[in-house]
Write an enzyme that holds these catalytic residues in place. Structure first.
Site, PDB file in Angstrom:
ATOM      1  N   ARG A  37       0.826  -1.209   0.000  1.00  0.00           N
ATOM      2  CA  ARG A  37       0.000   0.000   0.000  1.00  0.00           C
ATOM      3  C   ARG A  37       0.867   1.267   0.000  1.00  0.00           C
ATOM      4  NH1 ARG A  37      -5.336   0.532  -0.716  1.00  0.00           N
ATOM      5  NH2 ARG A  37      -5.640   1.839   1.132  1.00  0.00           N
ATOM      6  N   ASP A  52      -0.622  -2.357  10.280  1.00  0.00           N
ATOM      7  CA  ASP A  52      -2.016  -2.735  10.103  1.00  0.00           C
ATOM      8  C   ASP A  52      -2.758  -2.444  11.403  1.00  0.00           C
ATOM      9  OD1 ASP A  52      -4.469  -3.999   9.769  1.00  0.00           O
ATOM     10  OD2 ASP A  52      -3.617  -5.658   8.628  1.00  0.00           O
ATOM     11  N   TYR A 147     -20.576   1.292  12.820  1.00  0.00           N
ATOM     12  CA  TYR A 147     -19.784   2.417  12.319  1.00  0.00           C
ATOM     13  C   TYR A 147     -20.173   3.714  13.040  1.00  0.00           C
ATOM     14  CZ  TYR A 147     -17.897   5.910   9.120  1.00  0.00           C
ATOM     15  OH  TYR A 147     -17.224   6.991   8.600  1.00  0.00           O
ATOM     16  N   LYS A 151     -17.817   6.189  15.440  1.00  0.00           N
ATOM     17  CA  LYS A 151     -17.585   7.607  15.190  1.00  0.00           C
ATOM     18  C   LYS A 151     -17.978   8.461  16.400  1.00  0.00           C
ATOM     19  CE  LYS A 151     -15.331   6.905  12.585  1.00  0.00           C
ATOM     20  NZ  LYS A 151     -14.004   7.384  12.129  1.00  0.00           N
ATOM     21  N   THR A 180     -14.767   8.932  -1.837  1.00  0.00           N
ATOM     22  CA  THR A 180     -13.650   8.039  -1.560  1.00  0.00           C
ATOM     23  C   THR A 180     -14.155   6.612  -1.724  1.00  0.00           C
ATOM     24  OG1 THR A 180     -14.199   7.890   0.790  1.00  0.00           O
ATOM     25  CG2 THR A 180     -12.703   9.675   0.123  1.00  0.00           C
TER      26      THR A 180
END
Length: 251
Positions: A37, A52, A147, A151, A180
């Site tokens: 990456r 990672d 998720y 957040k 994205t």
């Protein structure tokens, strides 16, 4: 010029943030999940650290490799599109580990910078607190809720650090719905828009940017989920992260 670590800077908002900071003359340390990456990242960067964030050992090694910085932008994150919970090798639900536990560990282990910026999401407004089941072992799985919860926890982490470490400016940013890999092709915002407020908080000397314990979108301070302001819940989050990681946030 500042030395700035940007996590998750191999693509998306993180890469746009890093490129813009480099162009402005800052010393930027990039982060990638793996060596592959890291290929093709801007050669003008001060360095690239590999780790990672689904691994506590790699996250701890990443903190050591990054060393002292003036600013850390906690940009790295994963979305909630998975159909079932995925546990990491550390036995922690993946979304929580990458989005919350990893920035906690880095915050605890990287020498205290002058500024910390944590990327969150507008979905934090629907986040819930479940410290008794952070890895979704007893609840029915809901990826988007996982998720949203993560957040919210990011906002709580930023606020907890601001309260505990008044010498560090610690803030959190909803970058908006940006095109994205996570945001998708239907997103309305450009990468430059998503990177703008994190960069502003990381580098600006404007009085509006030199605050702490705040939640921003497009350089505007907003009110976050009411749960994020509760100091008892902030402390519970820190305690849970310390227990899961074996790393205590320094005083």
């Amino acid at each position: 010029m500042a030395t700035i670590l940007v996590t998750g800077s191999s693509d998306g908002i993180g890469l746009q943030t890093a490129r813009t900071l480099i162009e402005a003359g800052h010393r930027v340390i990039l982060h990638a999940r793996s060596e592959s990456r890291a290929e093709g990242l801007p050669s003008e960067a001060a360095g690239v650290v590999i780790g990672d964030l689904t691994s506590l050992d790699e996250t701890k090694a990443l903190a050591a490799a990054a060393g002292a910085c003036d600013v850390v932008i906690h940009n790295a994150g994963v979305g909630g599109g998975q159909s079932e919970p995925v546990l990491t090798g550390d036995g922690v639900e993946r979304i929580f580990q990458v989005n919350v536990l990893a920035p906690y560990v880095l915050t605890a282990l990287v020498p205290w910078p002058a500024r910390l910026v944590y990327l969150t999401s507008g979905l934090q407004s629907g986040g819930e607190v479940h410290f008794d089941d952070l890895s979704w072992r007893s609840r029915r799985w809901d990826g988007m809720q996982a998720y949203s919860d993560s957040k919210l926890y990011d906002v709580m982490l930023a606020f907890a650090v601001a309260r505990r470490r008044p010498g560090t400016l610690s803030n959190t940013v909803d970058p908006g719905w940006i095109r994205t890999r996570m945001g998708g092709a239907g997103a309305t915002g450009e990468l430059s828009e998503g990177a703008d407020t994190p960069i502003w908080l990381a580098t600006s000397d404007e009085p509006a940017a030199k605050v702490t314990g705040r939640y921003f979108n497009r350089r505007q301070e907003l009110r976050a989920n009411p749960l994020a302001y509760r100091e008892d819940l902030q402390e519970e989050l820190l305690a849970a992260c310390a227990e899961l990681s074996g790393v205590k946030l320094p005083d």
